[in-house]
Design a protein around this motif. Structure first.
Motif, PDB file in Angstrom:
ATOM      1  N   ARG A 144      16.843   1.550   0.821  1.00 56.12           N
ATOM      2  CA  ARG A 144      15.849   2.251   1.640  1.00 56.12           C
ATOM      3  C   ARG A 144      14.688   2.668   0.759  1.00 56.12           C
ATOM      4  O   ARG A 144      14.887   3.180  -0.346  1.00 56.12           O
ATOM      5  N   LEU A 145      13.482   2.437   1.272  1.00 61.61           N
ATOM      6  CA  LEU A 145      12.264   2.855   0.590  1.00 61.61           C
ATOM      7  C   LEU A 145      11.629   3.961   1.419  1.00 61.61           C
ATOM      8  O   LEU A 145      11.311   3.750   2.590  1.00 61.61           O
ATOM      9  N   TYR A 146      11.466   5.131   0.821  1.00 57.49           N
ATOM     10  CA  TYR A 146      10.808   6.266   1.481  1.00 57.49           C
ATOM     11  C   TYR A 146       9.371   6.279   0.986  1.00 57.49           C
ATOM     12  O   TYR A 146       9.129   6.388  -0.222  1.00 57.49           O
ATOM     13  N   CYS A 147       8.430   6.143   1.906  1.00 61.85           N
ATOM     14  CA  CYS A 147       7.061   5.811   1.524  1.00 61.85           C
ATOM     15  C   CYS A 147       6.008   6.638   2.239  1.00 61.85           C
ATOM     16  O   CYS A 147       6.261   7.218   3.295  1.00 61.85           O
ATOM     17  N   LYS A 148       4.815   6.627   1.657  1.00 57.26           N
ATOM     18  CA  LYS A 148       3.579   7.082   2.301  1.00 57.26           C
ATOM     19  C   LYS A 148       2.757   5.816   2.518  1.00 57.26           C
ATOM     20  O   LYS A 148       2.729   4.925   1.653  1.00 57.26           O
ATOM     21  N   VAL A 149       2.086   5.748   3.657  1.00 58.07           N
ATOM     22  CA  VAL A 149       1.459   4.494   4.044  1.00 58.07           C
ATOM     23  C   VAL A 149       0.045   4.710   4.557  1.00 58.07           C
ATOM     24  O   VAL A 149      -0.253   5.703   5.224  1.00 58.07           O
ATOM     25  N   LYS A 150      -0.804   3.730   4.257  1.00 54.37           N
ATOM     26  CA  LYS A 150      -2.174   3.703   4.764  1.00 54.37           C
ATOM     27  C   LYS A 150      -2.394   2.347   5.417  1.00 54.37           C
ATOM     28  O   LYS A 150      -2.045   1.307   4.835  1.00 54.37           O
ATOM     29  N   ALA A 151      -2.972   2.350   6.617  1.00 58.42           N
ATOM     30  CA  ALA A 151      -3.269   1.106   7.327  1.00 58.42           C
ATOM     31  C   ALA A 151      -4.673   0.642   6.965  1.00 58.42           C
ATOM     32  O   ALA A 151      -5.630   1.418   7.008  1.00 58.42           O
ATOM     33  N   ILE A 152      -4.792  -0.640   6.614  1.00 62.99           N
ATOM     34  CA  ILE A 152      -6.078  -1.265   6.338  1.00 62.99           C
ATOM     35  C   ILE A 152      -6.302  -2.280   7.459  1.00 62.99           C
ATOM     36  O   ILE A 152      -5.470  -3.175   7.666  1.00 62.99           O
ATOM     37  N   GLN A 153      -7.408  -2.134   8.181  1.00 61.74           N
ATOM     38  CA  GLN A 153      -7.708  -3.018   9.303  1.00 61.74           C
ATOM     39  C   GLN A 153      -8.931  -3.864   9.001  1.00 61.74           C
ATOM     40  O   GLN A 153      -9.690  -3.584   8.074  1.00 61.74           O
ATOM     41  N   LYS A 154      -9.116  -4.899   9.809  1.00 63.16           N
ATOM     42  CA  LYS A 154     -10.182  -5.865   9.568  1.00 63.16           C
ATOM     43  C   LYS A 154     -11.560  -5.208   9.472  1.00 63.16           C
ATOM     44  O   LYS A 154     -12.418  -5.668   8.736  1.00 63.16           O
ATOM     45  N   ARG A 155     -11.777  -4.123  10.172  1.00 64.07           N
ATOM     46  CA  ARG A 155     -13.074  -3.438  10.160  1.00 64.07           C
ATOM     47  C   ARG A 155     -13.285  -2.603   8.888  1.00 64.07           C
ATOM     48  O   ARG A 155     -14.385  -2.129   8.630  1.00 64.07           O
ATOM     49  N   ASP A 156     -12.253  -2.425   8.075  1.00 61.85           N
ATOM     50  CA  ASP A 156     -12.338  -1.613   6.864  1.00 61.85           C
ATOM     51  C   ASP A 156     -12.972  -2.402   5.715  1.00 61.85           C
ATOM     52  O   ASP A 156     -12.742  -3.607   5.564  1.00 61.85           O
ATOM     53  N   ASP A 157     -13.742  -1.723   4.888  1.00 65.13           N
ATOM     54  CA  ASP A 157     -14.418  -2.359   3.752  1.00 65.13           C
ATOM     55  C   ASP A 157     -13.434  -3.056   2.812  1.00 65.13           C
ATOM     56  O   ASP A 157     -13.759  -4.077   2.219  1.00 65.13           O
TER      57      ASP A 157
END
Length: 182
Positions: A89-102
């Protein structure tokens, strides 16, 4: 029996690289906890012992993105369905990067297949938990399903976007995913 560390070991990385699927769990502040099985074919890149990039294709829902807007925690779980028993198990913090992001081009460049990509999740590992897995049954792997790649390959970019606007802007709980807006 559990062994908790703050980063992936070489054995953990080898274990992950040999798995055919993983499970992702997220939760909003209020609402349903989401748990999804995911296939691995070129969607899960280990950058270093504490960072992973996970390419997420569009599908019937977008619970993960909606949940991460409220609570950026994620648990990723791998199970040994063949060979020696193990649950990782990996306990994580996450950020979403979307196509509109630089930063989109930088992140998506890590993957060979970009068609139908919805977002790339930058996953920062805070803890790694290895446990025995002796209760996990053994299974034979027959192959990855081809259904979604076939659908994606039949659709144009415009059709991908239309589908995501119809199915991926709200979670099943009605929470906004911010897929097409800030």
């Amino acid at each position: 029996m559990a062994n908790i560390t703050d980063k992936l070991s070489k054995l953990d990385i080898e274990f992950i690289e040999n798995q055919k699927m993983f499970f992702v769990s997220t939760t909003p502040k209020e609402g349903k906890i989401n748990l999804s099985p995911k296939g691995l074919d070129d969607t899960f890149k280990i950058i270093d012992e504490n960072k992973i990039l996970w390419l997420n294709y569009f599908g019937s829902g977008n619970e993960t993105a909606a949940h991460l807007l409220e609570d950026n925690r994620m648990t990723i779980m791998f199970c040994a369905f063949e060979g020696a028993p193990n649950i990782l198990r990996l306990y994580c913090k996450v950020k979403a990067i979307q196509k509109r992001d630089d930063a989109w081009e930088e992140y998506i460049s890590h993957f060979s297949t970009k068609r139908a990509a919805r977002q790339v999740f930058e996953v920062t590992i805070e803890n790694v938990n290895n446990s025995c897995g002796k209760g996990v049954p053994l299974y034979d792997f027959l192959g990855q399903r081809e259904d979604l790649p076939m659908i994606y390959n039949k659709m144009s970019e415009e059709e991908h976007i239309a589908y995501m606007k119809k199915k991926n802007v709200l979670s099943f709980d009605g929470k906004d995913t911010k897929l097409f807006e800030d």
